[in-house]
Design a protein around this motif. Sequence first.
Motif, PDB file in Angstrom:
ATOM      1  N   SER A 171      -2.068 -15.744  16.925  1.00 49.52           N
ATOM      2  CA  SER A 171      -1.950 -16.174  15.776  1.00 49.52           C
ATOM      3  C   SER A 171      -0.241 -15.892  15.258  1.00 49.52           C
ATOM      4  O   SER A 171      -0.245 -14.235  14.614  1.00 49.52           O
ATOM      5  CB  SER A 171      -3.028 -16.146  14.222  1.00 49.52           C
ATOM      6  OG  SER A 171      -2.464 -16.416  13.478  1.00 49.52           O
ATOM      7  N   THR A 172       0.380 -16.835  15.598  1.00 50.82           N
ATOM      8  CA  THR A 172       1.916 -16.455  14.912  1.00 50.82           C
ATOM      9  C   THR A 172       1.953 -16.177  13.566  1.00 50.82           C
ATOM     10  O   THR A 172       2.691 -15.211  13.036  1.00 50.82           O
ATOM     11  CB  THR A 172       3.100 -17.914  15.546  1.00 50.82           C
ATOM     12  OG1 THR A 172       2.976 -18.832  15.198  1.00 50.82           O
ATOM     13  CG2 THR A 172       3.094 -17.416  17.247  1.00 50.82           C
ATOM     14  N   SER A 173       1.211 -17.473  12.691  1.00 56.25           N
ATOM     15  CA  SER A 173       1.260 -17.055  11.548  1.00 56.25           C
ATOM     16  C   SER A 173       0.493 -15.092  11.452  1.00 56.25           C
ATOM     17  O   SER A 173       1.097 -14.890   9.844  1.00 56.25           O
ATOM     18  CB  SER A 173       0.879 -17.857  10.323  1.00 56.25           C
ATOM     19  OG  SER A 173      -0.436 -17.626  11.403  1.00 56.25           O
ATOM     20  N   ASP A 176       3.774 -13.012  11.743  1.00 54.87           N
ATOM     21  CA  ASP A 176       4.383 -13.185  10.640  1.00 54.87           C
ATOM     22  C   ASP A 176       4.169 -12.261   9.487  1.00 54.87           C
ATOM     23  O   ASP A 176       4.368 -11.955   8.594  1.00 54.87           O
ATOM     24  CB  ASP A 176       5.011 -14.714  10.028  1.00 54.87           C
ATOM     25  CG  ASP A 176       5.215 -15.242  11.187  1.00 54.87           C
ATOM     26  OD1 ASP A 176       6.797 -14.414  12.143  1.00 54.87           O
ATOM     27  OD2 ASP A 176       5.316 -16.708  11.297  1.00 54.87           O
ATOM     28  N   ASN A 177       2.926 -12.270   8.703  1.00 52.92           N
ATOM     29  CA  ASN A 177       1.761 -12.090   7.907  1.00 52.92           C
ATOM     30  C   ASN A 177       2.044 -10.222   8.018  1.00 52.92           C
ATOM     31  O   ASN A 177       2.424  -9.690   6.545  1.00 52.92           O
ATOM     32  CB  ASN A 177       1.023 -12.271   7.551  1.00 52.92           C
ATOM     33  CG  ASN A 177       0.432 -13.921   7.244  1.00 52.92           C
ATOM     34  OD1 ASN A 177       1.470 -14.396   6.140  1.00 52.92           O
ATOM     35  ND2 ASN A 177      -0.774 -14.829   7.359  1.00 52.92           N
ATOM     36  N   GLU A 180       5.614  -8.990   7.478  1.00 53.05           N
ATOM     37  CA  GLU A 180       5.851  -9.535   5.767  1.00 53.05           C
ATOM     38  C   GLU A 180       5.073  -7.832   5.165  1.00 53.05           C
ATOM     39  O   GLU A 180       6.052  -7.162   4.037  1.00 53.05           O
ATOM     40  CB  GLU A 180       5.560 -10.585   5.279  1.00 53.05           C
ATOM     41  CG  GLU A 180       5.808 -10.861   3.897  1.00 53.05           C
ATOM     42  CD  GLU A 180       5.404 -11.519   3.224  1.00 53.05           C
ATOM     43  OE1 GLU A 180       6.167 -11.943   2.169  1.00 53.05           O
ATOM     44  OE2 GLU A 180       5.284 -13.056   3.840  1.00 53.05           O
ATOM     45  N   TYR A 198       5.002 -11.936  19.507  1.00 53.17           N
ATOM     46  CA  TYR A 198       4.090 -13.206  19.851  1.00 53.17           C
ATOM     47  C   TYR A 198       3.656 -13.124  20.831  1.00 53.17           C
ATOM     48  O   TYR A 198       2.219 -13.616  20.819  1.00 53.17           O
ATOM     49  CB  TYR A 198       4.821 -14.573  19.107  1.00 53.17           C
ATOM     50  CG  TYR A 198       5.664 -14.811  17.622  1.00 53.17           C
ATOM     51  CD1 TYR A 198       5.506 -14.285  16.312  1.00 53.17           C
ATOM     52  CD2 TYR A 198       6.763 -15.061  17.923  1.00 53.17           C
ATOM     53  CE1 TYR A 198       5.385 -14.649  15.480  1.00 53.17           C
ATOM     54  CE2 TYR A 198       7.672 -15.572  16.377  1.00 53.17           C
ATOM     55  CZ  TYR A 198       6.139 -15.561  15.519  1.00 53.17           C
ATOM     56  OH  TYR A 198       7.418 -15.559  13.601  1.00 53.17           O
TER      57      TYR A 198
END
Length: 290
Positions: A171-173, A176-177, A180, A198
């Motif tokens: 999961s690329t999202s 990202d999460n 962050e 990724y």
Amino acid sequence: MDFINTINYEQEYKKAYEESLSLWPVKYKDYFVSTTYGLTYVIESGDLNAEPLLLLHGASMSSTMWFPNIEELCKQYRVLSVDILGDKNKSLPTNEFLDRRSHAKWLEEVLDGLNITRANFIGLSYGALNVMNLLNYSPDRVNKVVLISPAATFVPLSPDFYSYAFKMVKSTSGVDNFLEWIFGDRYELPHQLKKQLYAGMMWVDPNKGTKPKASGFPYVFNNLELSEMKNPILLLFGEHEVMYDPKEALARAIDYVPNIRAEIIKGVGHLMTLEDPRTTTFYALEFLSS
């Protein structure tokens, strides 16, 4: 079809790794060191005749994460950046780690393969945990140690860590999460390293990854183990650490480890070597040369 996809993800990861190495600011040579547990990939920089310094990276980040620190470190040391066997990187595992002793034996064999009797170490997160584990079994192979944001080691990782980490897989999202959560708005990971992360998360390989296993990692050392670690240690936490309470970890380290200097660095979080490489490298070099 699944097999083909796995091969594609592996190749994508290797390509991204090489792109990340383009950030390496100094000359290097790279090679594999053979051990009982597989081939360990090493990136070497600096004077071959200088005192050896081994770098062990954070989970899923690979040795390429040391690019902002390597130039200053290799002015004084023969620096050997080691891809931790079993993690997502270029090392090639063949035999599984069965227990904590086998993790330490792997590092002993890496030192043997490099013809190094005793070395300084800098470890970050998962790498710092591996260094502490080596200290527990083979303190005679270690000179001075710099531990940066060690994974577990002094206190357990928070449930939030596992929640964010497991959601990164495929999961690329999720990646990202996680970034962050780790960095907040203080730092943006270079696109080469982000691409590598990724690809690493898309590359599902049962022999690679830091999901908790029966081998004993991650691990919180008991009071007796900590009290018996006599090597000089510099322990650094970031004030914005999110994987656990850095003040709690620092207090336990000071209470039980005899020869330790521990500090909380302002303005940075877990991956402080990336966020503020100048400050982190200064602390490390000052300690190692003292």
